[in-house]
Motif scaffolding. Structure first.
Motif, short mmCIF file in Angstrom:
data_model
loop_
_atom_site.label_atom_id
_atom_site.label_comp_id
_atom_site.label_asym_id
_atom_site.label_seq_id
_atom_site.Cartn_x
_atom_site.Cartn_y
_atom_site.Cartn_z
N ARG A 51 2.58 4.25 1.64
CA ARG A 51 2.97 4.63 3.00
C ARG A 51 2.70 6.11 3.23
O ARG A 51 2.90 6.93 2.33
CB ARG A 51 4.46 4.34 3.21
N GLN A 52 2.24 6.45 4.42
CA GLN A 52 2.06 7.86 4.74
C GLN A 52 3.43 8.43 5.08
O GLN A 52 4.00 8.16 6.13
CB GLN A 52 1.10 8.08 5.91
N TYR B 155 -8.27 1.22 -1.45
CA TYR B 155 -8.54 2.43 -0.68
C TYR B 155 -7.23 3.16 -0.39
O TYR B 155 -6.26 2.57 0.05
CB TYR B 155 -9.23 2.09 0.64
N ARG B 156 -7.25 4.46 -0.64
CA ARG B 156 -6.09 5.29 -0.33
C ARG B 156 -6.53 6.32 0.70
O ARG B 156 -7.40 7.13 0.42
CB ARG B 156 -5.57 5.99 -1.59
N ASP B 157 -5.90 6.29 1.84
CA ASP B 157 -6.24 7.22 2.90
C ASP B 157 -5.97 8.65 2.42
O ASP B 157 -4.90 8.95 1.89
CB ASP B 157 -5.39 6.91 4.13
N PRO B 158 -6.93 9.56 2.56
CA PRO B 158 -6.75 10.95 2.10
C PRO B 158 -5.51 11.62 2.68
O PRO B 158 -4.83 12.38 2.00
CB PRO B 158 -8.03 11.65 2.57
N LYS B 159 -5.20 11.34 3.95
CA LYS B 159 -4.02 11.94 4.56
C LYS B 159 -2.74 11.43 3.90
O LYS B 159 -1.78 12.18 3.71
CB LYS B 159 -3.99 11.64 6.06
N THR B 160 -2.75 10.15 3.55
CA THR B 160 -1.59 9.56 2.88
C THR B 160 -1.37 10.20 1.52
O THR B 160 -0.24 10.56 1.16
CB THR B 160 -1.79 8.04 2.72
N ALA C 203 0.86 -1.18 0.00
CA ALA C 203 0.00 0.00 0.00
C ALA C 203 0.90 1.24 0.00
O ALA C 203 2.12 1.13 0.11
CB ALA C 203 -0.92 0.01 1.22
N GLN D 258 -5.01 11.57 -9.21
CA GLN D 258 -4.99 10.44 -8.26
C GLN D 258 -6.10 9.42 -8.54
O GLN D 258 -7.00 9.28 -7.72
CB GLN D 258 -5.14 11.00 -6.83
#
Length: 268
Positions: free
Chosen positions: A187-188, A231-236, A185, A260
């Motif tokens: 990484r943040q 799923y991609r975390d918005p913060k990431t 995935a 994106q």
């Protein structure tokens, strides 16, 4: 006789000059816009995104412009930056200049100009097909930063009035410098820490004031096997975008849009 097959043109990496064909003095004018389409071969794009790249190229295939199609991958595994094609479309003759040219020369020039844009489209299409057919998710590393520094040298040298870069890449560095991945995935990342690594390794570039558009950011190979995507975390994704926005600012470029993965607006 003027028509250029995609294969031949790709090998020559240029379009025939209509000024030379008609035996007219060269225009010696800087290109209005030079478009650089850069394909990351570690980022397989689906058919829709591939078509988006092609569609965004089309408006630039007009008189007075220059375009290049380039590809890059991982230096560590025998892959390297390669220019698949680059070509310049001639400037049109000014109305006053046409009055001083003989009919036969003018006819030859106009004949050439009429097919130059279609031939440019053939060149671009052949190069994109070659680049996309060579993409693979099996390459373990992705030297995005090193490749972009390499590519920026060519972009900086362009004398065009405007330089535009369409970068098709997941923008996920995975090299000895850093990795933007974590458990298959994104990484943040901490943008400031990553930017310090870029500075410490002298990987900032100089794009000569180019405008940059990214398509495919954060795209993972697992997307294709999952109908609803990954799923991609918005913060990431926000951290990823902030890193690249600052990277381009420090590399004499402006990040106009960070797709994106798709672009929401056409290139300008």
């Amino acid at each position: 006789m003027l028509a250029v097959s995609a294969t031949t043109a790709l090998a020559q990496s240029a379009l025939p000059s209509c000024y030379e064909y008609a035996k007219l003095p060269a225009a010696n004018l800087a290109s209005n816009t030079e478009l650089f389409v850069v394909i990351d071969q570690t980022t397989p794009l689906d058919a829709s995104l591939q078509q988006s790249v092609a569609n965004n190229m089309k408006p630039f295939l007009e008189a007075g412009n220059t375009f290049s199609v380039m590809q890059f991958s991982a230096f560590t595994q025998g892959h390297y930056t390669d220019v698949l094609t680059n070509a310049t479309l001639d400037h049109a003759l000014e109305a006053d200049a046409r009055k001083d040219i003989g009919k036969n020369q003018l006819a030859k020039f106009d004949q050439c100009m009429a097919i130059q844009s279609p031939n440019a489209a053939k060149l671009a299409g052949a190069a994109l097909r070659k680049a996309f057919s060579g993409t693979s998710s099996d390459v373990a590393k992705s030297d995005v930063l090193g490749s972009l520094k390499d590519i920026s040298n060519k972009i900086k040298q362009s004398s065009a009035k405007q330089k535009v870069v369409l970068l098709a890449s997941d923008m996920l560095e995975n090299s000895s410098i850093s990795s933007f991945y974590a458990k298959q995935a994104v990484r943040q990342i901490d943008p400031q820490k990553e930017l310090k690594l870029v500075a410490d390794n002298q990987l900032f570039a100089d794009f000569g004031g180019a405008k940059v558009y990214v398509i495919g950011a954060g795209l993972l190979t697992a997307d294709a096997s999952k109908p609803k995507g990954v799923y991609r975390d918005p913060k990431t994704m926000a951290a990823l975008q902030q890193f690249w926005r600052t990277y381009f600012e420090k590399s004499n470029a402006k990040l106009v849009e960070f797709g994106q993965p798709a672009l929401l607006n056409p290139l300008r």
